[in-house]
Design an enzyme around this catalytic site. Sequence first.
Site, PDB file in Angstrom:
ATOM      1  N   GLU A  79      -5.505   6.006  -0.099  1.00 49.30           N
ATOM      2  CA  GLU A  79      -6.104   7.112   0.870  1.00 49.30           C
ATOM      3  C   GLU A  79      -5.499   8.822   0.873  1.00 49.30           C
ATOM      4  OE1 GLU A  79      -3.157   7.143   5.052  1.00 49.30           O
ATOM      5  OE2 GLU A  79      -3.434   4.679   3.826  1.00 49.30           O
TER       6      GLU A  79
ATOM      7  N   ASP B 128     -11.104   7.097   0.517  1.00 49.87           N
ATOM      8  CA  ASP B 128     -10.573   7.913   2.163  1.00 49.87           C
ATOM      9  C   ASP B 128     -12.159   9.062   1.571  1.00 49.87           C
ATOM     10  OD1 ASP B 128     -10.294  10.449   4.017  1.00 49.87           O
ATOM     11  OD2 ASP B 128      -8.950   8.592   4.269  1.00 49.87           O
TER      12      ASP B 128
ATOM     13  N   GLU C  65       1.055  -0.980  -0.111  1.00 49.58           N
ATOM     14  CA  GLU C  65       0.163   0.018   0.191  1.00 49.58           C
ATOM     15  C   GLU C  65       1.074   1.023  -0.278  1.00 49.58           C
ATOM     16  OE1 GLU C  65      -3.394   1.225   3.082  1.00 49.58           O
ATOM     17  OE2 GLU C  65      -3.403  -0.599   2.774  1.00 49.58           O
TER      18      GLU C  65
END
Length: 438
Positions: A301, A324, A275
Amino acid sequence: MSPTITEVDVYDIRFPTSEQLDGSDAMNPDPDYSAAYVVLRTDAPDGLAGYGLCFTIGRGNDVVAGAIAALRPYVVGRSVDSVTGDLGAFYRLLTHDSQLRWLGPEKGVMHMAAGAVVNAAWDLAARRAGLPVWELLGTMTPEQIVDLVDFRYLSDALTREEALEILRRAEPGRAERAALLRQQGYPAYTTEPGWLGYSDEKLTRLAKEAVAAGFQQIKLKVGADLEDDLRRMRLAREAVGPGIRIAVDANQRWDVSEAVAWMKALAPYDPYWIEEPTSPDDVLAHAAVRAGQPIRVATGEHVANRVVFKQLLQAGAVDFVQIDAARVAGVNENVAILLLAAKFGVPVCPHAGGVGLCELVQHLSMFDYVAVSGSWDDRIIEYVPHLHEHFTDPVVMENGRYRAPEAPGFSARIEPASLADYRYPDGPVWLARKELTR
C-alpha cells in the site's frame, strides 16, 4: 467533434475520522481520512467530466492538491479524444516531465498527483464509453492493454512479449468470468474490527458481526505493544473461531528482528499474513522477515512504484502483493504491477479503506480476474465501511463480497454536498470544529 477539457478543479476534502479513532494503527494513531480530489471538466453539452482522487490521512492533503494543480498545463485545452484515445501516452506525458519527475523520480507526492489525474482520465474514458472501468479494461485487446504500460525498468523481469502472452493466455473465458463476477461478486475481507484504538469489547463485537455478514477474513492492526496484541489476537480468535482467517498489519512499525520475534509470538493464533512488517522501501528486510518466521508476508500500500514491486517479486520477499489505487501513478502503473504479479505467480490482494479506495480498487481486482490472472484463488480485496455514503456510486457489499459495479466510470465521484461540507479548512464541518476548540 471531440469536446475539450476546459479545467482541472482540485479540492482539499477531509473527514474528521480521528474523532472515533477510525483508521488508527501503530504508526498512524489519529488519521483524518482525506482526498485531494480532482475533476476534469469538459465543454461537452451533457456535462461530461472525469473524477479522481489521491488519498491522504489529513495534514499534507493541501500539498498533494498543489501537486495536482501543477499538472494542469498538461491537461487543459486537450481534446477528450486525445486523452481517452491513448491513455498510455497520457500517463507517460504526466509522469515523464523532466522537471516534475525530478521531485521523485516516479515516487512520492508528484507521482501520487499524477495518479489522481490519470485515474480521473480513466473515469472520463469509462463514462464516455458507458462502461465501468473494470469492464472497459476487460474488453481491451492484449495489445491495447500492454500499450498502457511503461516497460522501462521492468524488462529484466517482464517484457512486453511476456505480458502479451499472459494476457492472451487469459483471453479464453473472459466473458464467462465477467458473468460469474456479476453473479457472485468478488471476495472481500474487513478491517472494521481491527483498528488499534478500539476497545476489546468493540473488537469482539465487530469481529462477530463481520462473520455474521459473510466475511471469511478479518484484519487486526498490531505493532504497538506485544502483550496488547497477544490479548487482542486471543479475543479475535475466540470471537470468530478457527475457520475464519485473521490477517495482521504492523503498518511499517518494526525492524527485522522485532518483526520476526513479534510474529513468532503471534503465530499460535494462526495469523493469515503479516502486512507491512517493516519499511515499504526495504526489499531485503521483507525477504528476511519472510524467511525468519512462519507467517506469510504481504505489502504494497505504500510501495512507491512498479520498480519496487518488481524487486519485491524478484527477491521472493512477498506472498501477497497489495496494490493501492492512489499510491502509484494510477490505473496504468497498476496494470503493470498486476502483470508483474501474474508473471511471478503471486496473488494480488489490494489495500482499500480510506476515502474512495474501496470504490477504485475493486475495478482493478475485477479486471485482474477477468483479463490477467483469470483467478480469484487466494485473492481478496480489503473493505472498511467508512465514508462510502459520500460517493455517487458507492461500493455494495453482499455476503462478504464486492458486487461488480455497473455504473459507467471509476466509482470516484464524490457527492456535491459532501464536497461543500467537508472542504478544508472553510467547509461547515471544519468551521464547526474550529468553534468547538476555541
